[in-house]
Design a protein around this motif. Structure first.
Motif, short mmCIF file in Angstrom:
data_model
loop_
_atom_site.label_atom_id
_atom_site.label_comp_id
_atom_site.label_asym_id
_atom_site.label_seq_id
_atom_site.Cartn_x
_atom_site.Cartn_y
_atom_site.Cartn_z
N ASP A 60 93.43 56.61 72.60
CA ASP A 60 93.55 56.32 71.18
C ASP A 60 94.63 57.21 70.57
N ARG A 61 95.35 56.66 69.62
CA ARG A 61 96.46 57.39 69.03
C ARG A 61 96.17 57.70 67.57
N LYS A 62 96.60 56.84 66.65
CA LYS A 62 96.45 57.13 65.23
C LYS A 62 95.12 56.67 64.65
N VAL A 63 94.49 55.70 65.27
CA VAL A 63 93.22 55.17 64.77
C VAL A 63 92.24 54.97 65.91
N THR A 64 90.95 55.03 65.58
CA THR A 64 89.92 54.74 66.56
C THR A 64 88.76 54.08 65.84
N LEU A 65 87.79 53.56 66.59
CA LEU A 65 86.78 52.70 65.99
C LEU A 65 85.42 52.91 66.64
N LEU A 66 84.37 52.91 65.80
CA LEU A 66 82.98 52.85 66.23
C LEU A 66 82.39 51.55 65.70
N ALA A 67 81.53 50.91 66.48
CA ALA A 67 80.92 49.66 66.03
C ALA A 67 79.49 49.57 66.52
N LYS A 68 78.69 48.83 65.77
CA LYS A 68 77.32 48.58 66.21
C LYS A 68 77.34 47.83 67.54
N THR A 69 76.39 48.16 68.37
CA THR A 69 76.33 47.52 69.69
C THR A 69 75.91 46.06 69.60
N THR A 70 75.44 45.63 68.43
CA THR A 70 75.09 44.21 68.24
C THR A 70 76.32 43.35 68.06
N LEU A 71 77.49 43.98 67.85
CA LEU A 71 78.74 43.25 67.69
C LEU A 71 79.50 43.23 69.00
N SER A 72 80.31 42.21 69.17
CA SER A 72 81.24 42.16 70.30
C SER A 72 82.62 42.55 69.78
N VAL A 73 83.12 43.70 70.24
CA VAL A 73 84.42 44.20 69.78
C VAL A 73 85.30 44.50 70.99
N VAL A 87 86.68 40.90 66.73
CA VAL A 87 85.30 41.23 66.40
C VAL A 87 84.50 39.94 66.27
N LYS A 88 83.39 39.87 66.98
CA LYS A 88 82.50 38.71 66.88
C LYS A 88 81.12 39.18 66.43
N THR A 89 80.67 38.64 65.31
CA THR A 89 79.32 38.90 64.82
C THR A 89 78.46 37.69 65.17
N ALA A 90 77.24 37.68 64.70
CA ALA A 90 76.37 36.53 64.93
C ALA A 90 76.81 35.33 64.10
N VAL A 91 77.71 35.57 63.13
CA VAL A 91 78.10 34.53 62.18
C VAL A 91 79.55 34.10 62.36
N LYS A 92 80.47 35.08 62.54
CA LYS A 92 81.89 34.76 62.53
C LYS A 92 82.67 35.57 63.55
N GLU A 93 83.91 35.15 63.70
CA GLU A 93 84.88 35.88 64.50
C GLU A 93 85.98 36.39 63.58
N TYR A 94 86.41 37.63 63.80
CA TYR A 94 87.42 38.25 62.96
C TYR A 94 88.52 38.88 63.81
N ASN A 134 90.60 34.74 60.22
CA ASN A 134 89.74 35.69 59.50
C ASN A 134 90.25 37.11 59.74
N THR A 135 91.40 37.42 59.17
CA THR A 135 92.07 38.69 59.45
C THR A 135 91.81 39.70 58.35
#
Length: 267
Positions: A60-73, A87-94, A134-135
């Motif tokens: 990782d360089r300038k940015v990094t990310l944490l996400a809930k394990t219920t999401l697909s990232v 990012v895929k939630t139970a509802v949408k893809e982003y 969905n950006t």
């Protein structure tokens, strides 16, 4: 509801405050910049097994990310100044784009604009590849809402009023159609709610106003899905301000929280 948090940490080891902020605001995805020295293992231990740090092939360089394990990232692309995630939630893809552009002290606007041009080209390519519009672009832009980096048709091409992007999603500079982004920040800046901005350092910049360097942009399809945007001024009972400006012992930036409604528009 999808809750996204961005926080420029100023390289301060504030793991407890980070974990408390995530829990208090039920954050689904949190993006960090200037995170050097942060012990992410400590944060994950405090949060339990609910969150995972999303690592890429490169460090990782300038940015990094944490996400809930219920999401697909998954990481789609990583550059020095930005990462693009699917990012895929139970509802949408982003498409979630995390950014930390060149700072205002050491770089000119033209240098940030050059990075933005490359970023926008990568976004457009990824939108076509994944067939997803969905950006969401979130992070430290090191520019204010009315600066050229945000407004120019040759940069982010971001409009500040929903009616404009509702009327027409495309601009047409030199016969080249370019998609717009919507920047919701002006709707939420108010003295009544004490929502001024994310960064204030009068001694260095010699200005009497707050900077809105940390912002979020969305494509037209998500413009009506933004439920709330807020610069957080406290975590639980801990005040993030000292003498009416960000407490630099915590961070010189306030965290940005974005609430996105997942029903309705979006493809």
């Amino acid at each position: 509801m999808l809750n996204i948090l961005f926080w420029n940490l100023r390289r301060n080891a504030i793991e407890d405050s980070i974990a408390d902020c995530i829990v208090e605001n039920n954050v689904d995805i949190v993006v960090f910049s200037e995170f050097d020295g942060i012990d992410f293992i400590k944060i994950k231990k405090k949060l339990g097994k609910m969150y995972e740090r999303i690592m890429a092939v490169q460090d990782d360089r300038k940015v990094t990310l944490l996400a809930k394990t219920t999401l697909s990232v998954t990481t789609v692309q990583q550059q020095n100044r930005y990462n693009i995630y699917n990012v895929k939630t139970a509802v949408k893809e982003y498409l979630l784009v995390a950014v930390h552009l060149e700072d205002r002290r050491n770089y000119r606007a033209a240098e940030r604009i050059e990075t933005i041009r490359c970023l926008v080209a990568d976004i457009e390519q990824t939108e076509k590849l994944l067939k997803c519009s969905n950006t969401i672009v979130i992070g430290d832009f090191n520019a204010n809402p009315y600066d050229e980096e945000l407004l120019s048709k040759y940069a982010f091409n971001a409009v500040l009023f929903k009616k404009i992007i509702d009327k027409c999603e495309l601009t047409n500079p030199n016969s080249l159609k370019k998609k717009r982004f919507y920047n919701p920040i002006l709707h939420y800046i108010s003295e009544d709610t004490e929502m001024y901005g994310s960064f204030y350092y009068e001694k260095e910049y010699m200005t009497p106003y707050w900077y809105c360097l940390d912002q979020v942009l969305v494509r037209k399809v998500l413009a009506n899905n933004i439920n709330h945007v807020e610069y957080l001024k406290r975590i639980n009972t801990r005040d993030l301000l000292e003498n009416a400006i960000p407490n630099s012992a915590i961070s010189d930036h306030l965290p940005l929280l974005v609430n996105l409604q997942e029903v309705g528009n979006g493809v």
